[in-house]
Every structure is written in C-alpha cells, then in structure tokens.
Design an enzyme around this catalytic site. Sequence first.
Site, short mmCIF file in Angstrom:
data_model
loop_
_atom_site.label_atom_id
_atom_site.label_comp_id
_atom_site.label_asym_id
_atom_site.label_seq_id
_atom_site.Cartn_x
_atom_site.Cartn_y
_atom_site.Cartn_z
CG HIS A 206 37.87 -4.33 12.31
ND1 HIS A 206 38.72 -3.44 11.70
CD2 HIS A 206 36.63 -3.77 12.21
CE1 HIS A 206 38.04 -2.39 11.26
NE2 HIS A 206 36.76 -2.58 11.55
C1 UD1 Z 1 31.92 -2.38 13.94
C2 UD1 Z 1 31.34 -1.75 12.67
C3 UD1 Z 1 32.45 -1.51 11.68
C4 UD1 Z 1 33.60 -0.72 12.29
C5 UD1 Z 1 34.04 -1.37 13.59
C6 UD1 Z 1 35.06 -0.49 14.28
C7 UD1 Z 1 29.05 -2.43 12.15
C8 UD1 Z 1 28.21 -3.23 11.24
N1 UD1 Z 1 30.37 -2.62 12.04
O1 UD1 Z 1 32.44 -3.64 13.57
O2 UD1 Z 1 31.95 -0.77 10.58
O3 UD1 Z 1 34.66 -0.69 11.39
O4 UD1 Z 1 32.93 -1.55 14.46
O5 UD1 Z 1 35.86 -1.21 15.14
O6 UD1 Z 1 28.54 -1.66 12.91
N2 UD1 Z 1 33.27 -7.31 20.64
C9 UD1 Z 1 33.76 -7.47 21.91
N3 UD1 Z 1 33.98 -6.35 22.66
C10 UD1 Z 1 33.74 -5.10 22.22
C11 UD1 Z 1 33.25 -4.95 20.91
C12 UD1 Z 1 33.02 -6.06 20.14
O7 UD1 Z 1 33.98 -8.58 22.38
O8 UD1 Z 1 33.97 -4.13 22.96
C13 UD1 Z 1 33.03 -8.52 19.82
C14 UD1 Z 1 31.66 -9.13 20.06
O9 UD1 Z 1 31.75 -10.52 19.94
C15 UD1 Z 1 30.86 -8.60 18.88
C16 UD1 Z 1 31.91 -8.60 17.79
O10 UD1 Z 1 33.12 -8.21 18.44
O11 UD1 Z 1 29.77 -9.40 18.57
C17 UD1 Z 1 31.63 -7.66 16.64
O12 UD1 Z 1 31.35 -6.37 17.13
P1 UD1 Z 1 30.43 -5.37 16.28
O13 UD1 Z 1 30.35 -4.08 16.99
O14 UD1 Z 1 29.16 -6.03 15.89
O15 UD1 Z 1 31.23 -5.23 14.92
P2 UD1 Z 1 32.71 -4.75 14.65
O16 UD1 Z 1 33.42 -5.83 13.92
O17 UD1 Z 1 33.33 -4.20 15.86
N1 UDP Z 2 42.43 2.27 17.01
C1 UDP Z 2 42.89 2.36 18.32
N2 UDP Z 2 43.36 1.22 18.91
C2 UDP Z 2 43.40 0.02 18.28
C3 UDP Z 2 42.95 -0.05 16.95
C4 UDP Z 2 42.44 1.10 16.35
O1 UDP Z 2 42.88 3.44 18.91
O2 UDP Z 2 43.84 -0.97 18.89
C5 UDP Z 2 41.91 3.50 16.36
C6 UDP Z 2 42.62 3.82 15.07
O3 UDP Z 2 43.79 4.57 15.31
C7 UDP Z 2 41.56 4.59 14.30
C8 UDP Z 2 40.28 3.93 14.74
O4 UDP Z 2 40.57 3.28 15.97
O5 UDP Z 2 41.55 5.94 14.71
C9 UDP Z 2 39.87 2.95 13.69
O6 UDP Z 2 38.95 2.07 14.18
P1 UDP Z 2 38.65 0.65 13.52
O7 UDP Z 2 39.82 0.18 12.76
O8 UDP Z 2 38.14 -0.19 14.61
O9 UDP Z 2 37.41 0.97 12.56
P2 UDP Z 2 37.22 1.58 11.10
O10 UDP Z 2 37.98 2.83 10.97
O11 UDP Z 2 37.63 0.53 10.12
O12 UDP Z 2 35.74 1.77 11.02
#
Ligand code: UD1
Ligand code: UDP
Length: 358
Positions: A206
């Site tokens: 991601h």
């Molecule tokens: C964010 C964090 C990242 C973290 C990740 C955990 C920032 C800059 N990034 O990245 O550090 O590792 O969360 O998972 O804050 N979306 C959905 N549904 C949701 C959430 C997201 O559809 O419930 C989609 C939307 O199109 C959104 C895109 O994912 O625009 C990105 O979501 P965003 O929260 O901006 O960044 P992440 O990649 O999730």
């Molecule tokens: N996680 C989860 N379900 C998923 C993917 C991740 O519960 O489908 C949990 C994972 O076990 C970990 C946390 O979410 O505890 C990590 O989140 P993510 O990879 O989104 O973000 P990051 O740690 O890179 O910021």
Amino acid sequence: MKIAAVVGARPQFIKAAVVSREIRKNAKVKEVIIHTGQHYDENMSRIFFDELGIPHPDYNLGICGGTHGENTGRMIESIEKVLLKEKPDMVLIYGDTDSTLAGFLATVKLYIPVAHIEAGLRSFNRKMPEEINRIITDHASDLLFAPTETAVRNLLNEKIDKDRVKLVGDVMFDAAIYYGKNVEERSKILSRLDLKPKEYMLLTVHRAENTNEDNLERLKNILQGIADISKDTSVIFPIHPRTKKIIEKIDLNLQNIKAIGPVGYIDMINLEKNAKLIATDSGGIQKEAYFHKVPCIILRDETEWVELAENAFAVLTGAEKEKITDAFRNFKFNDNYDTAKFYGDGKAGEKIAEIVLK
Ligand code: UD1
Ligand code: UDP
C-alpha cells in the site's frame, strides 16, 4: 485529568488500543478519542474498534479522500475546534500519518502538551510523506516515546533534547502479544480461504511509492515477482483500498494471487502466524512477521525498522522482480528468533501510561 488521542488510519487504531487500555485503568482519567476519518471503510476502521475492545471514537471528523494538503488542513481546523471545546491536559498522537501531523499542529498551537508515540523512526527518504510528518512532529512534541534504541539515536542525532525522549518499546509488540493469544480459536480465516498452515505466502502492498498512479512500474514489478512465486506457493493478498483502485484501473493480471478485501486484526494475526513467508511494504506487518517468527520480504528500498534486515530476519528487495523471486527461493533467513529482542518487553503501553499520567 483529561487526555485526548488523535487517530485516523488503521495502524493507529491498533497502537491507540494498547495505550488506551492502560490509561483507562485509572478511574480519575477521562480519555477522549478523536478520529479524523482518514480511514473510513468498515474493514479499515470500525472493525478495529469492535475487535480490540476500545471505545468507539467520541468524535469522527469525516475528513478523507483529499490530497495531503487538503486533508491535513481540514483536519487541523476540525481538531482545533474539538480541543478548544474539550480542553484536554495532554494530547496523544501516534505514528506518522497525515492525521498525526494534523493532531500535532492543532495541539502545539494551543499550547497543550503533546506526546508522540512511535517517535524517532527515520527512513532518511524525504520523498515519503510519512518521513516529513515524523520529523516535524518529533521536533516540537513534549514527550517522545521511542520504540527502539535506533529511534532514540535518531532523535539524539537531530539534537533533540534527551529529557523529552523515553525508550519504552514498541506498542505494536504489546498488541501482537495481547491480541495474539488464542488467535487460532477466534479466527476462522484459514478454513474459510482453504489455506493450510505454512503452505502459503501473505502479501500486502500500500505504500505511496509502490502505488503511484503516475509510475506503475514498481507495482507491476512487484506483482510480476509475486505471480511467479504463486506458481509454486499459493499467495493470499488482503488488498488495501488504495491499491485495489489502481489495480482495477490498469487491469493487472494477478494470476494465482488470491486477492481479498482488508481483514480485521485478529484474522490478520492468524494469517501472519501461519504464513510460510510474508511479503510486504507495511511498517507494522514487517515487524509482526518477526514477532510471529515468520521470514519477511520487505518490498521497499529502505526501512525504518533496520534491526530486521540487519539481522537477516527480513530482506529488502525494493520493487525488483528478480530480487523478490530470488529472496523467496534462495535467501537464508535467520530463524534464531530467541537471540534478539529489539522491541521491548511487551509493556510499552503500561510505561507510556505511567509517564503520561505522572
Ligand atoms: C495512510 C498513511 C500511511 C499508512 C497507511 C496505513 C499518510 C500520508 N499515509 O496511507 O502512512 O501506512 O495509511 O494503512 O497518512 N481509501 C479507501 N477507504 C479507506 C481508506 C482509504 O477507499 O477506508 C482509499 C482512498 O481512495 C484514499 C486512498 O485509499 O484516498 C489513500 O488513503 P490515505 O489514508 O490517504 O493513505 P494510505 O495509503 O491509506
Ligand atoms: N492489518 C490488518 N488487516 C489488513 C492489513 C493490515 O489488520 O488487512 C494490520 C496489520 O496487522 C498491522 C497494521 O494493520 O497491525 C498495519 O497497517 P498498514 O500496513 O496499513 O500500515 P503501516 O504499518 O505500514 O503504517
């Protein structure tokens, strides 16, 4: 005493659950949970509050889907309003997302003390949005809870006052121990997906650099490498909504890779524990691989959790197809898990609560 916690993204719900449980043991403390709304799908947000036994947020600000600037700006405005109303004695912020940065900026400008949990991580890659969030947050937070000795060193190297830095261990390690108990009994995901223990690989992708719409080469290379592996070993891919949207747009062939939606934390721990190998660009999941004694391919060029690759519990492959397949087939992973202890003693939450309440 009143404490406010600002959360917004999936890993923050898990981190906050650990600390919240400890804080709420003190009857004199009221905790107010502010959810920015950054993650909003049922299986990216609500499921964690239900499963982890933390109270649902007192506020959900519903801010999501915009650019970094739009989201962060709107979050600061809304968090400030809540803080002015609630008047907490301290605000807790977690990790390195845009919700972290917004929570930090709204709080310091109101002269409310702020504590950063998971301080001091550095990738030294300023193109990562998270790296900027971390640097800014660490430089002006009042309390910096570092998960590792490396994190402490990073902070001291940046001339941050050492009295603000507290080495407490990693709250994600606490979570893995606490929620990992009896997980095989509570999660039925293996039988539901017809997976046999230690016969499949778990994949997550991601990170912004790997899901960049304007440069899909990295995502293509990763998925080609994994597709190659999937000819020998089944691959299960709980797919982040961001990655799903991109794959749908470019119609990448996932071949034998079985993609499912994001799963809850209990199912995720079960999938991790029973995997033969994990390939991920996630910060949290690369450590969980180590916590649950599973080798890990890190689909990034660098990592903040340097201990894992330095000790061959994990290997960094970047997004190169050949490196990924070679790591799967030939890398000699260290399986001597008992000799290493990088992430504390599983009591980070307890230590954080004690210091915050003092
Ligand atoms: C964010 C964090 C990242 C973290 C990740 C955990 C920032 C800059 N990034 O990245 O550090 O590792 O969360 O998972 O804050 N979306 C959905 N549904 C949701 C959430 C997201 O559809 O419930 C989609 C939307 O199109 C959104 C895109 O994912 O625009 C990105 O979501 P965003 O929260 O901006 O960044 P992440 O990649 O999730
Ligand atoms: N996680 C989860 N379900 C998923 C993917 C991740 O519960 O489908 C949990 C994972 O076990 C970990 C946390 O979410 O505890 C990590 O989140 P993510 O990879 O989104 O973000 P990051 O740690 O890179 O910021």
